[in-house]
Design a protein around this motif. Structure first.
Motif, PDB file in Angstrom:
ATOM      1  N   SER A  48       0.797  -1.226   0.000  1.00 37.61           N
ATOM      2  CA  SER A  48       0.000   0.000   0.000  1.00 37.61           C
ATOM      3  C   SER A  48       0.827   1.273   0.000  1.00 37.61           C
ATOM      4  O   SER A  48       0.275   2.357  -0.051  1.00 37.61           O
ATOM      5  N   GLY A  49       2.164   1.164   0.080  1.00 38.17           N
ATOM      6  CA  GLY A  49       3.004   2.361   0.094  1.00 38.17           C
ATOM      7  C   GLY A  49       2.797   3.179   1.333  1.00 38.17           C
ATOM      8  O   GLY A  49       2.531   4.375   1.270  1.00 38.17           O
ATOM      9  N   ALA A  50       2.920   2.561   2.513  1.00 36.61           N
ATOM     10  CA  ALA A  50       2.548   3.219   3.769  1.00 36.61           C
ATOM     11  C   ALA A  50       3.720   3.902   4.440  1.00 36.61           C
ATOM     12  O   ALA A  50       3.925   3.781   5.625  1.00 36.61           O
ATOM     13  N   GLU A  51       4.526   4.616   3.647  1.00 37.06           N
ATOM     14  CA  GLU A  51       5.684   5.261   4.243  1.00 37.06           C
ATOM     15  C   GLU A  51       5.276   6.334   5.250  1.00 37.06           C
ATOM     16  O   GLU A  51       6.024   6.651   6.174  1.00 37.06           O
ATOM     17  N   PHE A  52       4.104   6.928   5.044  1.00 33.61           N
ATOM     18  CA  PHE A  52       3.694   8.034   5.901  1.00 33.61           C
ATOM     19  C   PHE A  52       3.116   7.575   7.228  1.00 33.61           C
ATOM     20  O   PHE A  52       2.820   8.386   8.100  1.00 33.61           O
ATOM     21  N   LEU A  53       2.941   6.268   7.418  1.00 32.15           N
ATOM     22  CA  LEU A  53       2.208   5.765   8.575  1.00 32.15           C
ATOM     23  C   LEU A  53       3.087   5.793   9.813  1.00 32.15           C
ATOM     24  O   LEU A  53       3.559   4.786  10.282  1.00 32.15           O
ATOM     25  N   GLN A  54       3.332   6.973  10.336  1.00 30.52           N
ATOM     26  CA  GLN A  54       4.175   7.100  11.508  1.00 30.52           C
ATOM     27  C   GLN A  54       3.361   7.018  12.787  1.00 30.52           C
ATOM     28  O   GLN A  54       3.884   6.652  13.831  1.00 30.52           O
ATOM     29  N   GLY A  55       2.086   7.373  12.745  1.00 29.89           N
ATOM     30  CA  GLY A  55       1.287   7.422  13.954  1.00 29.89           C
ATOM     31  C   GLY A  55       1.004   6.056  14.517  1.00 29.89           C
ATOM     32  O   GLY A  55       1.360   5.762  15.650  1.00 29.89           O
ATOM     33  N   GLY A 146      -1.638  14.940  14.951  1.00 26.21           N
ATOM     34  CA  GLY A 146      -1.032  15.849  13.982  1.00 26.21           C
ATOM     35  C   GLY A 146       0.475  15.731  13.929  1.00 26.21           C
ATOM     36  O   GLY A 146       1.080  15.864  12.856  1.00 26.21           O
ATOM     37  N   LEU A 147       1.118  15.441  15.074  1.00 32.24           N
ATOM     38  CA  LEU A 147       2.568  15.292  15.093  1.00 32.24           C
ATOM     39  C   LEU A 147       3.043  14.116  14.252  1.00 32.24           C
ATOM     40  O   LEU A 147       4.191  14.098  13.799  1.00 32.24           O
ATOM     41  N   THR A 148       2.192  13.135  14.066  1.00 31.93           N
ATOM     42  CA  THR A 148       2.593  11.932  13.328  1.00 31.93           C
ATOM     43  C   THR A 148       2.186  11.977  11.862  1.00 31.93           C
ATOM     44  O   THR A 148       2.330  10.972  11.161  1.00 31.93           O
ATOM     45  N   ILE A 149       1.683  13.108  11.404  1.00 37.85           N
ATOM     46  CA  ILE A 149       1.175  13.197  10.027  1.00 37.85           C
ATOM     47  C   ILE A 149       1.992  14.206   9.237  1.00 37.85           C
ATOM     48  O   ILE A 149       2.216  15.328   9.696  1.00 37.85           O
ATOM     49  N   LEU A 154       0.294  12.766   3.051  1.00 37.62           N
ATOM     50  CA  LEU A 154      -1.156  12.618   3.033  1.00 37.62           C
ATOM     51  C   LEU A 154      -1.727  12.989   1.672  1.00 37.62           C
ATOM     52  O   LEU A 154      -2.556  12.257   1.106  1.00 37.62           O
ATOM     53  N   PHE A 155      -1.286  14.112   1.126  1.00 38.64           N
ATOM     54  CA  PHE A 155      -1.749  14.528  -0.196  1.00 38.64           C
ATOM     55  C   PHE A 155      -1.308  13.533  -1.274  1.00 38.64           C
ATOM     56  O   PHE A 155      -2.016  13.322  -2.254  1.00 38.64           O
ATOM     57  N   ASP A 156      -0.155  12.914  -1.074  1.00 35.08           N
ATOM     58  CA  ASP A 156       0.320  11.930  -2.040  1.00 35.08           C
ATOM     59  C   ASP A 156      -0.624  10.733  -2.098  1.00 35.08           C
ATOM     60  O   ASP A 156      -0.970  10.245  -3.181  1.00 35.08           O
ATOM     61  N   VAL A 157      -1.066  10.274  -0.942  1.00 39.24           N
ATOM     62  CA  VAL A 157      -2.018   9.154  -0.915  1.00 39.24           C
ATOM     63  C   VAL A 157      -3.358   9.580  -1.507  1.00 39.24           C
ATOM     64  O   VAL A 157      -4.009   8.812  -2.230  1.00 39.24           O
ATOM     65  N   LEU A 158      -3.785  10.806  -1.211  1.00 38.65           N
ATOM     66  CA  LEU A 158      -5.039  11.297  -1.775  1.00 38.65           C
ATOM     67  C   LEU A 158      -4.990  11.341  -3.300  1.00 38.65           C
ATOM     68  O   LEU A 158      -5.984  11.029  -3.972  1.00 38.65           O
ATOM     69  N   VAL A 224      -5.985   5.399   7.987  1.00 36.51           N
ATOM     70  CA  VAL A 224      -5.418   6.618   8.557  1.00 36.51           C
ATOM     71  C   VAL A 224      -5.856   7.851   7.767  1.00 36.51           C
ATOM     72  O   VAL A 224      -6.249   8.878   8.339  1.00 36.51           O
ATOM     73  N   VAL A 225      -5.816   7.758   6.434  1.00 35.76           N
ATOM     74  CA  VAL A 225      -6.199   8.902   5.607  1.00 35.76           C
ATOM     75  C   VAL A 225      -7.689   9.214   5.781  1.00 35.76           C
ATOM     76  O   VAL A 225      -8.082  10.383   5.854  1.00 35.76           O
ATOM     77  N   MET A 226      -8.523   8.183   5.852  1.00 34.01           N
ATOM     78  CA  MET A 226      -9.952   8.422   6.073  1.00 34.01           C
ATOM     79  C   MET A 226     -10.189   9.091   7.422  1.00 34.01           C
ATOM     80  O   MET A 226     -11.036   9.991   7.543  1.00 34.01           O
ATOM     81  N   THR A 227      -9.467   8.660   8.453  1.00 28.71           N
ATOM     82  CA  THR A 227      -9.620   9.275   9.767  1.00 28.71           C
ATOM     83  C   THR A 227      -9.249  10.747   9.725  1.00 28.71           C
ATOM     84  O   THR A 227      -9.955  11.606  10.270  1.00 28.71           O
ATOM     85  N   VAL A 228      -8.131  11.055   9.078  1.00 27.00           N
ATOM     86  CA  VAL A 228      -7.692  12.454   8.989  1.00 27.00           C
ATOM     87  C   VAL A 228      -8.700  13.295   8.214  1.00 27.00           C
ATOM     88  O   VAL A 228      -9.086  14.391   8.636  1.00 27.00           O
ATOM     89  N   CYS A 229      -9.154  12.777   7.075  1.00 23.52           N
ATOM     90  CA  CYS A 229     -10.077  13.544   6.234  1.00 23.52           C
ATOM     91  C   CYS A 229     -11.426  13.756   6.909  1.00 23.52           C
ATOM     92  O   CYS A 229     -11.984  14.870   6.875  1.00 23.52           O
TER      93      CYS A 229
END
Length: 434
Positions: A48-55, A146-149, A154-158, A224-229
């Protein structure tokens, strides 16, 4: 009690399993580099390319850095290379331990709910300072999120998966509000409890859904992206939907709800993201602890609100209910109707979310993520809004949901954990755009 014991035992089993997968020295020497032990998370990263999943999987970033350090020191000899790998090994172990501890959020809420039932005064130090303490706790949770995002990721996944994100967010703000209205009418809840159930159903997805999706082998990046959005969209959607659907019961000040949502949810998330991009060195040292601190704060908030209202629930039981535990006594009492309505709301969210995602051709991992995201609400936001803008009884559905939802969600996650997703090697035309 038996169901709670099963959930607690299953989550503890997951913790033991994760600890057993920690990297050993023998394994490191055999392969020449320090590799991350979390096979499930790394498999999702590849797929899934989850490089951003730091949280919810902050261990990924530390593990990747451990690989680089291990590879760079692999060609050297002597004490310096050994010391470097030892330090990296220790850091990886701590990151993995913190991540595993944070993933036990449903267990913390379950234990907190049991303590609240047995001794409601245990959380009086936090309850007495409410609702200000509730608002500060929720703001802290959102700040940690927010610190983990990284907004760039996020925009890349969107951009890469717009259809999946749009579908999940739309399902969140259509399926659950509709279920909230239907269930409140079918069950025959009093007006105050109906408003509380509708308010809960109009809230965005909660961060607990990300943890449960990870346990369930679902699509964690999508979750994660759905939660943020949905969290960012809640500043408009939650007040507007609540006013439209609950305005028939009580007056709803949509502007005040929107302002509160902006203050305790949106601003802390954006502030955390800004700090993360402006002071990366400081955030790098803090971010491994952020998920665990957030889930502990969320557990304290949920347990405190539940303890505040458990006395009211017990007092509202009729005398016949305490002497007879028959089905009729349960279903005809106000607490029984409330528990039934919350159960139906979340069961309906899980079921309808999964079925609709299946009909629309999503793969199994995405179905699970959407199902869990739709079924699990940000009950903390519901509690804060209810205590700030409505009468006391309105807070009961979100307060009860904070415990029931996590037990149900974690149970579903444990079931799916042992059912391997069968996504197949080929993707449909629709899935290629996700």
């Amino acid at each position: 009690m038996s169901a709670t014991s099963v959930v607690a035992g299953g989550l503890c089993g997951c913790l033991v399993g994760e600890i057993r997968r920690l990297p050993s020295r023998r394994w490191r020497r055999r392969w020449g580099v320090l590799r991350p032990p979390t096979n499930l998370i790394m498999r999702q990263k590849r797929e899934s390319g989850a490089e951003f999943l730091q949280g919810n999987a902050v261990f990924l970033a530390a593990a990747a850095k451990g690989d680089s350090a291990g590879s760079g020191g692999g060609g050297g000899d002597g004490a310096e290379g050994s010391l470097t790998t030892t330090v990296e090994d220790t850091r990886i172990w701590w990151h993995h331990t913190l991540h595993t501890a944070a993933s036990l959020y449903p267990l913390y809420v379950t234990v907190g709910g049991l303590v609240a039932c047995i001794n409601p005064s245990a959380f009086s130090f936090f309850v007495e300072r409410g609702p200000a303490s509730y608002r500060l706790a929720l703001a802290f949770i959102m700040l940690a999120m927010g610190l983990t995002i990284e907004l760039r990721d996020l925009f890349d996944v969107l951009m890469r998966r717009p259809l999946s994100v749009f579908f999940g967010c739309t399902a969140q703000f259509t399926i659950m509000p509709a279920l909230g209205v239907i269930i409140s009418k079918l069950v025959g809840l009093p007006p105050a409890l109906s408003v509380g159930l509708i308010l809960l159903s109009c809230c965005p997805g909660g961060t607990a859904s990300n943890v449960v999706t990870l346990i369930a082998q679902g699509d964690v990046p999508l979750s994660v992206v759905m939660t943020v959005c949905t969290t960012l969209g809640a500043v408009i959607c939650t007040p507007l939907l609540t006013k439209i659907l609950a305005g028939a019961y009580v007056p709803v000040d949509a502007a005040a709800l929107s302002t509160s949502t902006l203050q305790v949810v949106v601003i802390p998330v954006l502030l955390g993201s800004y700090v993360q991009s402006t002071f990366p060195a400081i955030v790098k040292a803090v971010v491994p602890f952020a998920p665990l601190l957030a889930v502990l704060a969320s557990s304290l908030l949920a347990s405190s609100v539940f303890s505040e209202n458990v006395v009211h629930l017990i007092a509202s039981m009729p005398s016949s209910f305490s002497r007879s535990w028959g089905l009729e006594s349960i279903l005809t009492s106000e607490p029984g109707l409330l528990i039934l309505s919350v159960l139906l709301l979340h069961v309906g969210g899980f079921l309808v979310g999964y079925v609709v995602a299946s009909i629309c051709g999503f793969r199994e991992r995405q179905r699970r993520a959407i199902s869990i995201e739709v079924g699990m609400q940000n009950s903390s936001l519901g509690v804060v809004l209810a205590t700030s803008h409505f009468s006391s009884n309105v807070v009961l559905p979100p307060a009860l949901s904070a415990v029931i939802m996590n037990i149900m969600g974690s149970t579903l996650g444990l079931i799916w954990r042992y059912i391997r997703p069968d996504d197949g090697g080929e993707e449909s035309l629709m899935n290629q755009n996700k």
